[in-house]
Design a protein around this motif. Structure first.
Motif, PDB file in Angstrom:
ATOM      1  N   SER A  26       0.846  -1.199   0.000  1.00 31.75           N
ATOM      2  CA  SER A  26       0.000   0.000   0.000  1.00 31.75           C
ATOM      3  C   SER A  26       0.877   1.242   0.000  1.00 31.75           C
ATOM      4  O   SER A  26       1.787   1.364   0.837  1.00 31.75           O
ATOM      5  N   PHE A  27       0.631   2.160  -0.954  1.00 34.01           N
ATOM      6  CA  PHE A  27       1.360   3.439  -0.992  1.00 34.01           C
ATOM      7  C   PHE A  27       0.927   4.324   0.180  1.00 34.01           C
ATOM      8  O   PHE A  27       1.731   5.041   0.763  1.00 34.01           O
ATOM      9  N   ARG A  28      -0.369   4.261   0.521  1.00 33.82           N
ATOM     10  CA  ARG A  28      -0.879   5.096   1.597  1.00 33.82           C
ATOM     11  C   ARG A  28      -0.275   4.684   2.945  1.00 33.82           C
ATOM     12  O   ARG A  28       0.162   5.538   3.725  1.00 33.82           O
ATOM     13  N   LYS A  29      -0.230   3.377   3.236  1.00 35.14           N
ATOM     14  CA  LYS A  29       0.345   2.921   4.501  1.00 35.14           C
ATOM     15  C   LYS A  29       1.854   3.171   4.553  1.00 35.14           C
ATOM     16  O   LYS A  29       2.405   3.483   5.618  1.00 35.14           O
ATOM     17  N   ALA A  30       2.523   3.053   3.422  1.00 35.06           N
ATOM     18  CA  ALA A  30       3.959   3.341   3.377  1.00 35.06           C
ATOM     19  C   ALA A  30       4.210   4.813   3.675  1.00 35.06           C
ATOM     20  O   ALA A  30       5.154   5.167   4.405  1.00 35.06           O
ATOM     21  N   GLU A  33       3.858   5.387   7.344  1.00 36.61           N
ATOM     22  CA  GLU A  33       5.001   4.859   8.094  1.00 36.61           C
ATOM     23  C   GLU A  33       6.201   5.780   8.005  1.00 36.61           C
ATOM     24  O   GLU A  33       6.907   6.003   8.996  1.00 36.61           O
ATOM     25  N   LEU A  34       6.444   6.350   6.844  1.00 35.51           N
ATOM     26  CA  LEU A  34       7.635   7.180   6.631  1.00 35.51           C
ATOM     27  C   LEU A  34       7.378   8.663   6.896  1.00 35.51           C
ATOM     28  O   LEU A  34       8.312   9.466   6.836  1.00 35.51           O
ATOM     29  N   GLY A  35       6.135   9.003   7.182  1.00 36.71           N
ATOM     30  CA  GLY A  35       5.826  10.385   7.529  1.00 36.71           C
ATOM     31  C   GLY A  35       5.856  11.341   6.366  1.00 36.71           C
ATOM     32  O   GLY A  35       6.242  12.517   6.517  1.00 36.71           O
ATOM     33  N   VAL A  36       5.478  10.867   5.165  1.00 32.40           N
ATOM     34  CA  VAL A  36       5.424  11.727   3.979  1.00 32.40           C
ATOM     35  C   VAL A  36       4.065  11.527   3.306  1.00 32.40           C
ATOM     36  O   VAL A  36       3.246  10.710   3.755  1.00 32.40           O
ATOM     37  N   THR A  37       3.843  12.230   2.222  1.00 28.52           N
ATOM     38  CA  THR A  37       2.562  12.115   1.519  1.00 28.52           C
ATOM     39  C   THR A  37       2.595  10.918   0.571  1.00 28.52           C
ATOM     40  O   THR A  37       3.663  10.505   0.119  1.00 28.52           O
ATOM     41  N   PRO A  38       1.413  10.344   0.248  1.00 28.94           N
ATOM     42  CA  PRO A  38       1.375   9.252  -0.731  1.00 28.94           C
ATOM     43  C   PRO A  38       1.961   9.642  -2.072  1.00 28.94           C
ATOM     44  O   PRO A  38       2.599   8.812  -2.737  1.00 28.94           O
ATOM     45  N   SER A  39       1.768  10.906  -2.488  1.00 28.23           N
ATOM     46  CA  SER A  39       2.327  11.338  -3.773  1.00 28.23           C
ATOM     47  C   SER A  39       3.851  11.343  -3.734  1.00 28.23           C
ATOM     48  O   SER A  39       4.506  11.043  -4.746  1.00 28.23           O
ATOM     49  N   ALA A  40       4.454  11.657  -2.571  1.00 28.72           N
ATOM     50  CA  ALA A  40       5.915  11.638  -2.445  1.00 28.72           C
ATOM     51  C   ALA A  40       6.436  10.210  -2.566  1.00 28.72           C
ATOM     52  O   ALA A  40       7.465   9.964  -3.199  1.00 28.72           O
TER      53      ALA A  40
END
Length: 329
Positions: A26-30, A33-40
């Motif tokens: 999942s891009f959203r869950k990643a 976890e990393l504290g950035v936006t899904p687009s990043a």
């Protein structure tokens, strides 16, 4: 043709984002976890795929899966990235507390009279530090040989080293056994040594060391330094051997006073030519000047200072007063 193994700039960019997406599918869950936006996250993975030249994920509106290229990349990148993280943690730990291997280059003669009690107390105070002592008569390049610090007689401290005094200045003394002096008589002037059996010291350069004296008979306030070539039955490459030979009555020896102190106190040796004994700068802990000193070395420096605080004052920077580094041992 020589291969180029240099890792190109940015080669690791996007790997952490890829691993997080692969773990969560999942891009959203990643992104969370990393504290950035899904687009990043999406942009980082896209750049990684372009750099590799293969798609790593299959994306739908409902799910994220790995391609064959993604599966193979994951199998190699995941353990490698975990090793990098672990390596960073280990290095960070060594940078935050006294731990790890402390390598010291020292003269052989220093070990029994100065270093053994110091190292014993240091190891008890800092159990996470392992101390390696390389005892040698040669003056090694500390940085090139991977040593954290070295212990040197003051006259051998290079000008670019930071020096911490371990002893006050001391004299080089000429000593002989009572039996030898009873048989051969006591010299009253350095010139008299030409008629005596003298134990000689061979430097690491291969040259035989001359005996040094401060000739108080000269008409100046500070005295005049003189050097005399002596001869005798024994040539040694270290002071302890010369000390033992002098005690056995083989001849006279010129030694650092701290090394001979025990035998002098016990009456096994007798000093001669005391009026001409030259004063040496003392013994120093030295290390390359750095902006950041590792905690293990800082702890040892502080330990040395605390243990030698009552030994007298020694002016630092003895090496800087010479025209250049002095070679040999």
């Amino acid at each position: 043709m020589k291969q180029n193994f240099t890792v190109r700039q940015g080669a690791l960019d996007g790997v952490e984002a890829f691993l997080s997406v692969a773990r969560h599918r999942s891009f959203r869950k990643a992104a969370a976890e990393l504290g950035v936006t899904p687009s990043a996250i999406s942009q980082a993975v896209r750049v990684l795929e372009e750099r590799i030249g293969a798609a790593l994920f299959t994306r739908t509106t409902r799910s994220v899966g790995l391609t064959e290229a993604g599966e193979r990349f994951l199998s190699r990148a995941k353990p490698a990235f975990e090793e990098l993280v672990a390596a960073s943690e280990v290095a960070r730990g060594l940078g935050q507390r006294p731990a790890g291997l402390l390598r010291l280059s020292v003269p052989r003669a220093i070990v029994p009279i100065l270093l053994e009690p110091l190292i014993a107390s240091f190891c008890k105070a800092y159990p996470e530090v392992e101390v390696e002592i390389a005892a040698s008569k040669e003056l090694v390049d500390l940085a090139a040989e991977g040593f954290d610090a070295g212990i040197r007689l003051g006259q051998f401290v290079e000008a670019d080293m930071v020096a911490v005094p371990m002893t006050p200045p001391f004299h080089l003394v000429v000593v002989g056994s009572p039996a030898y002096l009873a048989e051969r008589g006591k010299p009253t002037h350095p010139d008299d040594l030409r008629q005596h059996a003298c134990l000689r010291w061979r430097r690491s350069s291969g040259a035989l060391a001359l005996w040094s004296f401060d000739d108080k008979d000269k008409d100046n306030d500070s005295g005049g330094a003189i050097e005399i070539a002596v001869s005798g039955p024994l040539i040694a490459s270290d002071f302890p051997t010369m000390l033992g030979a002098a005690i056995e009555g083989l001849g006279l020896a010129q030694l650092p006073e701290p090394l001979a102190a025990g035998a002098l106190k016990a009456g096994k040796l007798v000093p001669v030519l005391q009026a001409y004994a030259p004063l040496m700068p003392g013994v120093f802990l030295c290390y390359p000047g750095r902006r950041q000193i590792m905690p293990k070395l800082r702890a040892f420096i502080d330990h040395v200072k605390s243990r030698t605080a009552g030994d007298g004052k020694v002016q630092p920077g003895v090496g800087a007063k010479r025209a250049g580094p002095r070679k040999g041992g």
